[in-house]
Write an enzyme that holds these catalytic residues in place. Structure first.
Site, mmCIF file in Angstrom:
data_model
loop_
_atom_site.group_PDB
_atom_site.id
_atom_site.type_symbol
_atom_site.label_atom_id
_atom_site.label_comp_id
_atom_site.label_asym_id
_atom_site.label_seq_id
_atom_site.Cartn_x
_atom_site.Cartn_y
_atom_site.Cartn_z
ATOM 1 N N ASP A 99 -28.111 52.215 63.646
ATOM 2 C CA ASP A 99 -27.230 52.344 64.803
ATOM 3 C C ASP A 99 -26.443 51.063 65.063
ATOM 4 O O ASP A 99 -26.795 49.978 64.604
ATOM 5 C CB ASP A 99 -28.011 52.808 66.049
ATOM 6 C CG ASP A 99 -28.929 51.751 66.614
ATOM 7 O OD1 ASP A 99 -28.423 50.749 67.115
ATOM 8 O OD2 ASP A 99 -30.162 51.937 66.567
ATOM 9 N N VAL A 100 -25.372 51.220 65.816
ATOM 10 C CA VAL A 100 -24.396 50.142 65.977
ATOM 11 C C VAL A 100 -25.005 48.898 66.619
ATOM 12 O O VAL A 100 -24.564 47.772 66.348
ATOM 13 C CB VAL A 100 -23.179 50.654 66.794
ATOM 14 C CG1 VAL A 100 -23.578 50.926 68.238
ATOM 15 C CG2 VAL A 100 -22.008 49.694 66.710
#
Length: 235
Positions: A102-103
């Site tokens: 995830d970012v």
């Protein structure tokens, strides 16, 4: 010689077979001007478009990279999106990340154009190890370490058992054999912790090591040979 469309896309480095099936089901693959159905047989003589982009008829040279993804970069190869792995590294179209990160997280991603290998690494039935170092917002209780290790309820079902070890007052290492969406963050949130930093340090036998943030390196022949052995792609 004809082959199934999902296998053809995988061999051309477009994506894994599972991702290819998803694209086909979504109507994003056209063959000779028509929306392609699942299971379609194709050959090098067919004109194939994926999301409007032409697929090369020749199989590209195989690429295997380790990438230290920084925080803030999306695990995406969508050419229309910003702050993605593709735009950050200026990747060629046929190279894609294996799995996701995830970012807000950092760490190891494998980049390749080998769809069969990507499928073996990411498919849940193979249950391959991925290792993470996690920092939370306050001292973590040993009871909570045990709870995460034994499995706990998130998103309506129980997580698999995991190897979890405390390595500091508010830091721990977790080794997972599954990969639910934002799994570690959700587990921590359920126990009342906020994740401050999450870094993936290993995927199977491939380790992040001292690879600088934002940089890539080619997998060694020894690493690749072991990786293929672990995934069952070689005897």
């Amino acid at each position: 010689m004809e082959t199934r469309l999902n296998k053809f896309l995988s061999e051309r480095g477009v994506c894994s077979r599972r991702k290819a099936d998803a694209l086909i089901e979504a109507g994003k693959v056209r063959v000779n001007g028509k929306v392609a159905p699942l299971g379609l047989l194709v050959s090098e003589n067919d004109k194939i478009l994926v999301e409007g982009r032409a697929v090369t008829t020749r199989r590209p040279p195989e690429v295997y990279l380790a990438f230290h993804k920084p925080v803030g970069i999306m695990t995406s190869v969508d050419p229309r999106a910003r702050d993605t792995i593709r735009s950050y590294l200026n990747l060629e179209e046929h190279i894609f990340p294996v799995g996701r990160l995830d970012v807000a997280s950092s760490g190891l991603l494998i980049l390749t154009n080998d769809g069969d290998l990507a499928e073996r690494i990411t498919h849940p039935r193979f249950a391959h190890e991925k290792e993470y170092v996690v920092t939370v917002d306050r001292p973590i209780r040993q009871d909570d370490i045990c709870t995460m290790a034994e499995g706990m309820m998130i998103l309506g079902s129980r997580t698999k058992k995991a190897d979890v070890k405390k390595i500091g007052e508010n830091r721990f290492v977790m080794i997972l054999t599954e990969g639910r969406n934002r799994q570690i963050r959700r587990m921590c949130e359920a126990l009342g912790y906020e994740v401050k930093a999450l870094r993936r340090t290993r995927v199977m036998n491939i380790e992040l090591g001292d690879l600088p943030s934002g940089k890539t390196r080619s997998l060694t022949q020894k690493e690749l040979k072991e990786l293929r052995k672990l995934t069952g792609l070689t005897a």
